[in-house]
Scaffold this active site. Structure first.
Site, PDB file in Angstrom:
ATOM      1  N   LYS A  13       0.829  -1.224  -0.134  1.00 12.40           N
ATOM      2  CA  LYS A  13      -0.049   0.180   0.254  1.00 12.40           C
ATOM      3  C   LYS A  13       0.794   1.441   0.025  1.00 12.40           C
ATOM      4  CE  LYS A  13      -2.240  -1.282   4.002  1.00 12.40           C
ATOM      5  NZ  LYS A  13      -1.082  -2.507   4.053  1.00 12.40           N
ATOM      6  N   ARG A  88      -9.133   0.785   9.509  1.00 13.98           N
ATOM      7  CA  ARG A  88      -8.748  -0.280   9.999  1.00 13.98           C
ATOM      8  C   ARG A  88      -9.800  -1.156  10.724  1.00 13.98           C
ATOM      9  NH1 ARG A  88      -2.912   0.352   9.323  1.00 13.98           N
ATOM     10  NH2 ARG A  88      -1.675  -1.327   9.300  1.00 13.98           N
ATOM     11  N   ARG A 122      11.256  -6.193   4.456  1.00 10.15           N
ATOM     12  CA  ARG A 122      11.451  -4.827   4.353  1.00 10.15           C
ATOM     13  C   ARG A 122      12.257  -4.158   5.325  1.00 10.15           C
ATOM     14  NH1 ARG A 122       5.428  -2.053   5.096  1.00 10.15           N
ATOM     15  NH2 ARG A 122       5.489  -3.265   7.413  1.00 10.15           N
ATOM     16  N   ARG A 155      11.919  -2.539  10.894  1.00 11.97           N
ATOM     17  CA  ARG A 155      10.795  -2.031  11.882  1.00 11.97           C
ATOM     18  C   ARG A 155      10.776  -3.081  12.706  1.00 11.97           C
ATOM     19  NH1 ARG A 155       5.845  -0.144   8.015  1.00 11.97           N
ATOM     20  NH2 ARG A 155       4.665  -1.160   9.961  1.00 11.97           N
ATOM     21  N   ARG A 166       0.124  -8.960  13.839  1.00 12.62           N
ATOM     22  CA  ARG A 166      -0.525  -8.414  12.712  1.00 12.62           C
ATOM     23  C   ARG A 166      -1.202  -8.950  11.732  1.00 12.62           C
ATOM     24  NH1 ARG A 166       4.590  -5.759  10.591  1.00 12.62           N
ATOM     25  NH2 ARG A 166       3.490  -4.342   9.331  1.00 12.62           N
TER      26      ARG A 166
HETATM   27  P1  ADP Z   1       1.609  -1.954   7.690  1.00 15.74           P
HETATM   28  O1  ADP Z   1       2.896  -1.862   6.930  1.00 15.74           O
HETATM   29  O2  ADP Z   1       1.433  -3.105   8.477  1.00 15.74           O
HETATM   30  O3  ADP Z   1       0.417  -1.566   6.642  1.00 15.74           O
HETATM   31  P2  ADP Z   1       1.348   0.504   9.066  1.00 15.74           P
HETATM   32  O4  ADP Z   1       2.531   1.288   8.876  1.00 15.74           O
HETATM   33  O5  ADP Z   1       0.006   1.088   8.224  1.00 15.74           O
HETATM   34  O6  ADP Z   1       1.630  -0.935   8.863  1.00 15.74           O
HETATM   35  O7  ADP Z   1       0.775   0.542  10.456  1.00 15.74           O
HETATM   36  C1  ADP Z   1       1.687   0.361  11.711  1.00 15.74           C
HETATM   37  C2  ADP Z   1       0.947   0.227  12.890  1.00 15.74           C
HETATM   38  O8  ADP Z   1       0.458   1.526  13.519  1.00 15.74           O
HETATM   39  C3  ADP Z   1      -0.100  -0.791  12.985  1.00 15.74           C
HETATM   40  O9  ADP Z   1       0.384  -2.071  13.460  1.00 15.74           O
HETATM   41  C4  ADP Z   1      -0.960  -0.383  14.340  1.00 15.74           C
HETATM   42  O10 ADP Z   1      -0.312  -0.651  15.255  1.00 15.74           O
HETATM   43  C5  ADP Z   1      -0.761   1.294  13.883  1.00 15.74           C
HETATM   44  N1  ADP Z   1      -2.071   1.752  12.991  1.00 15.74           N
HETATM   45  C6  ADP Z   1      -1.938   2.213  11.859  1.00 15.74           C
HETATM   46  N2  ADP Z   1      -2.950   2.626  11.269  1.00 15.74           N
HETATM   47  C7  ADP Z   1      -3.803   2.340  12.308  1.00 15.74           C
HETATM   48  C8  ADP Z   1      -5.145   2.096  12.205  1.00 15.74           C
HETATM   49  N3  ADP Z   1      -6.061   2.827  11.326  1.00 15.74           N
HETATM   50  N4  ADP Z   1      -5.700   1.924  13.439  1.00 15.74           N
HETATM   51  C9  ADP Z   1      -5.186   1.290  14.450  1.00 15.74           C
HETATM   52  N5  ADP Z   1      -3.738   1.516  14.731  1.00 15.74           N
HETATM   53  C10 ADP Z   1      -3.321   1.705  13.414  1.00 15.74           C
HETATM   54  P1  ADP Z   2       2.231  -1.786   3.197  1.00 16.35           P
HETATM   55  O1  ADP Z   2       2.409  -0.377   3.246  1.00 16.35           O
HETATM   56  O2  ADP Z   2       1.172  -2.503   2.784  1.00 16.35           O
HETATM   57  O3  ADP Z   2       2.692  -2.518   4.426  1.00 16.35           O
HETATM   58  P2  ADP Z   2       4.919  -1.505   1.624  1.00 16.35           P
HETATM   59  O4  ADP Z   2       4.473  -0.824   0.572  1.00 16.35           O
HETATM   60  O5  ADP Z   2       5.676  -1.260   2.830  1.00 16.35           O
HETATM   61  O6  ADP Z   2       3.611  -2.421   2.134  1.00 16.35           O
HETATM   62  O7  ADP Z   2       5.530  -2.982   1.243  1.00 16.35           O
HETATM   63  C1  ADP Z   2       6.036  -4.013   1.660  1.00 16.35           C
HETATM   64  C2  ADP Z   2       7.434  -4.659   1.328  1.00 16.35           C
HETATM   65  O8  ADP Z   2       7.199  -4.901   0.151  1.00 16.35           O
HETATM   66  C3  ADP Z   2       8.249  -3.404   1.328  1.00 16.35           C
HETATM   67  O9  ADP Z   2       9.708  -3.809   1.465  1.00 16.35           O
HETATM   68  C4  ADP Z   2       8.286  -3.080  -0.194  1.00 16.35           C
HETATM   69  O10 ADP Z   2       9.781  -2.627  -0.681  1.00 16.35           O
HETATM   70  C5  ADP Z   2       7.905  -4.563  -0.943  1.00 16.35           C
HETATM   71  N1  ADP Z   2       6.942  -4.283  -2.242  1.00 16.35           N
HETATM   72  C6  ADP Z   2       6.003  -3.197  -2.221  1.00 16.35           C
HETATM   73  N2  ADP Z   2       5.406  -3.476  -3.176  1.00 16.35           N
HETATM   74  C7  ADP Z   2       6.065  -4.452  -3.872  1.00 16.35           C
HETATM   75  C8  ADP Z   2       5.644  -5.143  -5.385  1.00 16.35           C
HETATM   76  N3  ADP Z   2       4.721  -5.077  -5.888  1.00 16.35           N
HETATM   77  N4  ADP Z   2       6.500  -6.322  -5.453  1.00 16.35           N
HETATM   78  C9  ADP Z   2       7.495  -6.524  -4.658  1.00 16.35           C
HETATM   79  N5  ADP Z   2       7.947  -6.149  -3.555  1.00 16.35           N
HETATM   80  C10 ADP Z   2       7.125  -5.110  -3.100  1.00 16.35           C
END
Ligand code: ADP
Ligand code: ADP
Length: 208
Positions: A13, A88, A122, A155, A166
């Site tokens: 995302k 979420r 990541r 992270r 998660r």
């Molecule tokens: P991911 O890479 O898993 O999509 P995010 O960076 O979006 O992770 O979120 C990291 C953490 O921040 C989540 O595991 C949660 O603890 C908190 N968080 C993010 N967005 C929300 C939300 N909409 N509601 C509650 N907690 C959130």
């Molecule tokens: P989210 O925000 O949903 O948690 P991220 O954008 O942080 O996901 O992506 C998670 C991991 O996967 C990162 O290490 C990123 O570089 C990698 N990644 C993201 N999109 C792709 C893709 N289309 N193909 C392969 N690796 C990807």
């Protein structure tokens, strides 16, 4: 255009939002990034949520909703945004209905196997938030941010225990939003397994 990016952790995302915000001139609002920047700056909110993020649990709805409400009031949100990682929970989605008119909810579809590979590889730059992957998107110099040269880190919540938690939290609290938004006629499914460029193109084509 106001979009929500919905999908499991690691589905890409944030990566697609970074590309889409340039292509579609939208503001990128990531609740995870907002929490992490509060933690880094040691604000009251940051202190309150630090342990929650490390464990992979969700921050309470009232806290999260209030943070998003304040963010969306700012002028730069007037011309459209991507909400990445919010809502979420159903309670957050109900609250969002009162704050914004959504054009579409993009649902990132990816197998659990691929999710695990993406999360475990990541790496991020703590100061810029830029995201890499040790295999799929490596930095030019191993372990260093391409632009600032700072060390990349893993992270806390990308370590094994927190990853498994998660994924459970996603299944229990967030996956029900797929049906919620499908029923509202807003859901657009995207195959998130392709390269970021292809995922972006598929999304733009489907959004019309
Ligand atoms: P991911 O890479 O898993 O999509 P995010 O960076 O979006 O992770 O979120 C990291 C953490 O921040 C989540 O595991 C949660 O603890 C908190 N968080 C993010 N967005 C929300 C939300 N909409 N509601 C509650 N907690 C959130
Ligand atoms: P989210 O925000 O949903 O948690 P991220 O954008 O942080 O996901 O992506 C998670 C991991 O996967 C990162 O290490 C990123 O570089 C990698 N990644 C993201 N999109 C792709 C893709 N289309 N193909 C392969 N690796 C990807």
């Amino acid at each position: 255009m106001n979009l929500v990016f919905l999908g499991p952790p690691g589905a890409g995302k944030g990566t697609i939002a970074a590309l889409a915000k340039e292509r579609l001139s939208l503001l990128h609002v990531s609740t995870g990034d907002l929490f992490r920047s509060n933690i880094k700056e040691k604000t009251e909110l940051g202190k309150k949520v630090e342990q929650i993020l490390a464990s992979g649990n969700l921050v309470p709805d009232e806290v999260t909703i209030e943070m998003v409400r304040e963010r969306l009031k700012k002028d730069d949100a007037e011309n459209g945004y991507i909400l990445d990682g919010f809502p979420r929970t159903i309670a957050q989605a109900d609250a969002l209905k009162e704050m914004a008119k959504l054009d579409a909810v993009v649902n990132f579809v990816l197998s659990k196997e691929e999710i695990l590979k993406r999360l475990s590889g990541r790496r991020v730059c703590k100061s810029t938030g830029r995201t890499y992957h040790i295999i799929f998107n490596p930095p030019k110099v191993e372990g260093k941010d391409d632009e600032t040269g700072e060390d990349l880190i893993q992270r806390d919540d990308d370590k094994e225990d927190a990853i498994l938690n998660r994924l459970d939290v996603y299944e229990k609290s967030t996956a029900p939003l797929i049906d919620y938004y499908r029923a509202a006629g807003l859901l657009v499914d995207i195959d998130a397994s392709k390269t970021p460029e292809k995922v972006l193109e598929e999304m733009i084509a489907k959004l019309g």
